[in-house]
Design a protein around this motif. Structure first.
Motif, mmCIF file in Angstrom:
data_model
loop_
_atom_site.group_PDB
_atom_site.id
_atom_site.type_symbol
_atom_site.label_atom_id
_atom_site.label_comp_id
_atom_site.label_asym_id
_atom_site.label_seq_id
_atom_site.Cartn_x
_atom_site.Cartn_y
_atom_site.Cartn_z
ATOM 1 N N VAL A 36 35.324 70.736 82.390
ATOM 2 C CA VAL A 36 34.688 69.839 81.433
ATOM 3 C C VAL A 36 33.593 70.574 80.686
ATOM 4 O O VAL A 36 33.427 70.436 79.477
ATOM 5 N N ALA A 37 32.823 71.406 81.390
ATOM 6 C CA ALA A 37 31.733 72.140 80.737
ATOM 7 C C ALA A 37 32.273 73.072 79.678
ATOM 8 O O ALA A 37 31.698 73.231 78.607
ATOM 9 N N THR A 38 33.427 73.713 79.966
ATOM 10 C CA THR A 38 33.977 74.660 79.015
ATOM 11 C C THR A 38 34.479 73.971 77.763
ATOM 12 O O THR A 38 34.219 74.416 76.652
ATOM 13 N N VAL A 39 35.202 72.867 77.924
ATOM 14 C CA VAL A 39 35.799 72.256 76.742
ATOM 15 C C VAL A 39 34.772 71.588 75.845
ATOM 16 O O VAL A 39 35.032 71.345 74.684
ATOM 17 N N THR A 40 33.580 71.298 76.335
ATOM 18 C CA THR A 40 32.555 70.767 75.452
ATOM 19 C C THR A 40 31.899 71.870 74.654
ATOM 20 O O THR A 40 31.161 71.611 73.716
ATOM 21 N N GLY A 41 32.159 73.125 75.034
ATOM 22 C CA GLY A 41 31.491 74.237 74.382
ATOM 23 C C GLY A 41 30.184 74.571 75.055
ATOM 24 O O GLY A 41 29.462 75.459 74.617
ATOM 25 N N CYS A 42 29.821 73.877 76.127
ATOM 26 C CA CYS A 42 28.578 74.134 76.850
ATOM 27 C C CYS A 42 28.832 75.201 77.895
ATOM 28 O O CYS A 42 29.589 74.986 78.826
ATOM 29 N N SER A 43 28.251 76.343 77.729
ATOM 30 C CA SER A 43 28.495 77.430 78.664
ATOM 31 C C SER A 43 27.242 78.261 78.833
ATOM 32 O O SER A 43 26.436 78.400 77.920
ATOM 33 N N THR A 44 27.064 78.805 79.988
ATOM 34 C CA THR A 44 25.916 79.677 80.231
ATOM 35 C C THR A 44 26.357 81.116 80.443
ATOM 36 O O THR A 44 25.612 81.933 80.956
ATOM 37 N N THR A 45 27.607 81.420 80.059
ATOM 38 C CA THR A 45 28.102 82.779 80.230
ATOM 39 C C THR A 45 27.398 83.716 79.281
ATOM 40 O O THR A 45 26.904 83.335 78.219
ATOM 41 N N LYS A 46 27.376 84.985 79.646
ATOM 42 C CA LYS A 46 26.661 85.982 78.865
ATOM 43 C C LYS A 46 27.224 86.113 77.452
ATOM 44 O O LYS A 46 26.489 86.273 76.490
ATOM 45 N N SER A 47 28.552 86.051 77.332
ATOM 46 C CA SER A 47 29.166 86.213 76.020
ATOM 47 C C SER A 47 28.754 85.113 75.067
ATOM 48 O O SER A 47 28.673 85.309 73.863
ATOM 49 N N CYS A 48 28.496 83.905 75.614
ATOM 50 C CA CYS A 48 28.128 82.777 74.773
ATOM 51 C C CYS A 48 26.736 82.946 74.183
ATOM 52 O O CYS A 48 26.423 82.416 73.136
ATOM 53 N N CYS A 49 25.907 83.695 74.896
ATOM 54 C CA CYS A 49 24.504 83.799 74.487
ATOM 55 C C CYS A 49 24.343 84.501 73.147
ATOM 56 O O CYS A 49 23.303 84.378 72.497
ATOM 57 N N ALA A 50 25.347 85.307 72.751
ATOM 58 C CA ALA A 50 25.249 86.017 71.486
ATOM 59 C C ALA A 50 25.538 85.097 70.311
ATOM 60 O O ALA A 50 25.240 85.435 69.174
ATOM 61 N N LYS A 51 26.101 83.943 70.555
ATOM 62 C CA LYS A 51 26.458 83.008 69.505
ATOM 63 C C LYS A 51 25.274 82.102 69.180
ATOM 64 O O LYS A 51 24.340 81.970 69.975
ATOM 65 N N PRO A 52 25.312 81.428 68.021
ATOM 66 C CA PRO A 52 24.288 80.414 67.739
ATOM 67 C C PRO A 52 24.289 79.368 68.844
ATOM 68 O O PRO A 52 25.322 79.111 69.474
ATOM 69 N N TRP A 53 23.139 78.746 69.073
ATOM 70 C CA TRP A 53 23.045 77.841 70.224
ATOM 71 C C TRP A 53 23.845 76.554 70.039
ATOM 72 O O TRP A 53 24.127 75.853 70.996
ATOM 73 N N PHE A 54 24.254 76.255 68.807
ATOM 74 C CA PHE A 54 25.195 75.159 68.602
ATOM 75 C C PHE A 54 26.118 75.501 67.450
ATOM 76 O O PHE A 54 25.789 76.315 66.585
ATOM 77 N N GLU A 55 27.294 74.903 67.480
ATOM 78 C CA GLU A 55 28.242 75.029 66.386
ATOM 79 C C GLU A 55 28.345 73.687 65.663
ATOM 80 O O GLU A 55 28.086 72.628 66.252
ATOM 81 N N ILE A 56 28.737 73.752 64.409
ATOM 82 C CA ILE A 56 28.790 72.554 63.577
ATOM 83 C C ILE A 56 30.219 72.026 63.490
ATOM 84 O O ILE A 56 31.157 72.776 63.222
ATOM 85 N N SER A 57 30.354 70.741 63.719
ATOM 86 C CA SER A 57 31.636 70.055 63.511
ATOM 87 C C SER A 57 31.451 69.004 62.420
ATOM 88 O O SER A 57 30.324 68.724 61.999
ATOM 89 N N LEU A 58 32.540 68.427 61.978
ATOM 90 C CA LEU A 58 32.487 67.424 60.917
ATOM 91 C C LEU A 58 33.128 66.134 61.401
ATOM 92 O O LEU A 58 34.296 66.117 61.794
ATOM 93 N N ALA A 59 32.363 65.054 61.367
ATOM 94 C CA ALA A 59 32.886 63.733 61.713
ATOM 95 C C ALA A 59 33.612 63.142 60.510
ATOM 96 O O ALA A 59 33.078 63.120 59.390
ATOM 97 N N GLU A 60 34.797 62.645 60.748
ATOM 98 C CA GLU A 60 35.634 62.115 59.673
ATOM 99 C C GLU A 60 34.985 60.926 58.972
ATOM 100 O O GLU A 60 35.273 60.661 57.799
ATOM 101 N N TRP A 61 34.088 60.231 59.670
ATOM 102 C CA TRP A 61 33.418 59.086 59.052
ATOM 103 C C TRP A 61 32.616 59.504 57.826
ATOM 104 O O TRP A 61 32.364 58.693 56.934
ATOM 105 N N SER A 62 32.232 60.756 57.742
ATOM 106 C CA SER A 62 31.518 61.258 56.566
ATOM 107 C C SER A 62 32.337 61.087 55.296
ATOM 108 O O SER A 62 31.782 61.087 54.186
ATOM 109 N N LEU A 63 33.644 60.945 55.448
ATOM 110 C CA LEU A 63 34.552 60.808 54.305
ATOM 111 C C LEU A 63 35.208 59.430 54.269
ATOM 112 O O LEU A 63 36.257 59.241 53.649
ATOM 113 N N HIS A 64 34.576 58.431 54.896
ATOM 114 C CA HIS A 64 35.251 57.144 55.041
ATOM 115 C C HIS A 64 35.512 56.445 53.710
ATOM 116 O O HIS A 64 36.536 55.792 53.544
#
Length: 309
Positions: free
Chosen positions: A19-47
């Motif tokens: 569950v932790a992996t599929v949410t994108g929440c990880s404490t692995t070393k490789s993840c630390c080089a990435k931005p602390w969050f990624e951006i997604s788009l909710a479809e409601w923005s285009l309702h």
């Protein structure tokens, strides 16, 4: 191949992830080089573009997210493909479009399937069953969660409504767990927009795959009366259970800041809670067109992220 085999085979890669992996929440070393969050788009923005203007369909959504906004993670709204949850051909087509565009399906926002905290045991059970098809669809598409509502029909005491919502969510969570999915609740009006109430529901459920989707701007307990819960307090209360975050936006000033929400303050709350998943753009304003509002929200999130907040 029957429906169950279809879903299990097509979504097999998700099943092997925690569950932790599929949410994108990880404490692995490789993840630390990435931005602390990624951006997604909710479809409601285009309702309005989808529902009112009919210029786009749900099948267009992945391509628009990628090509118009440079966003490669999307959050569906079930209202825009309400009759397709069990349509295998449609889901295959949608998944193929996502794969072709390099777009990840993050979650499905589910509405209109009954109150998970309904006072009637029978209606509550039916509401849980009504959500199963969306969990199945989410599994196939590769989502980590379905977003649901903790609606109770506004009947009973504060504690009674908490208990009923927890019962419905726990049962749905059990089904989602068999698919490797989360069931997550947004503050979405009524008592669910009371951060303390919804946090209490989460503690009653006490399941690792049942959590929250804090929405920055959805803390109206009663819109007609103008009754609001403090958005910063509410987000703070909901973040310990968060498996998704919704960056709601309505209006922007000349400097590109959201007029109703202090994004720097809000994003600090999110970051300090240890959240490292997707943050979804959900533009709901009318001052800008939907495309412009999405771009303004994305620019603000990127600016705040760049500042380290």
């Amino acid at each position: 191949m029957n429906r169950r085999q279809f879903i299990q085979t097509s979504g097999m890669f998700v099943a092997g992830l925690s569950v932790a992996t599929v949410t994108g929440c990880s404490t692995t070393k490789s993840c630390c080089a990435k931005p602390w969050f990624e951006i997604s788009l909710a479809e409601w923005s285009l309702h309005r573009t989808i529902r009112n203007e009919k210029k786009l369909t749900n099948l267009d959504f992945p391509k628009v997210a990628r090509q118009e906004f440079g966003i490669s993670a999307i959050e569906y709204v079930n209202q825009f493909f309400m009759d397709k949850a069990r349509d295998e051909a449609y889901l295959k087509q949608l998944k193929g479009i996502c794969d072709g565009e390099g777009v990840q399906s993050v979650l499905i926002m589910c509405d209109g399937e009954g109150n998970l905290g309904d006072p009637s045991n029978e209606k509550r059970e039916q509401a849980v069953k009504n959500h199963h098809k969306w969990a199945d669809a989410a599994k196939f598409l590769g989502c980590h969660s379905i977003r649901v509502n903790a609606a109770t029909g506004n009947a009973g005491s504060f504690e009674e409504q908490q208990k009923r919502a927890a019962e419905g969510l726990a049962k749905l969570g059990e089904y989602c767990a068999t698919l490797g999915l989360n069931a997550i609740v947004e503050n979405h009006g009524g008592l669910s927009s009371n951060g303390a109430w919804l946090a209490g529901v989460m503690r009653l459920v006490n399941k690792p795959n049942v959590g929250t989707l804090p929405d920055f701007g959805n803390f109206f307990i009663d819109r007609q009366k103008g009754e609001q819960y403090d958005r910063y307090l509410g987000t703070t209360e909901l973040m310990p259970f968060a498996k998704g975050v919704s960056a709601k936006s309505h209006d922007f000033d000349e400097a590109g800041n959201e007029k109703n929400t202090d994004y720097r303050r809000m994003m600090k709350i999110v970051k300090d809670a240890g959240y490292r998943g997707f943050i979804g753009i959900e533009y709901e304003g009318s001052g800008l067109g939907e495309f412009e509002g999405i771009r303004a929200t994305k620019a603000l999130l990127e600016k705040v992220r760049g500042e380290g907040a």
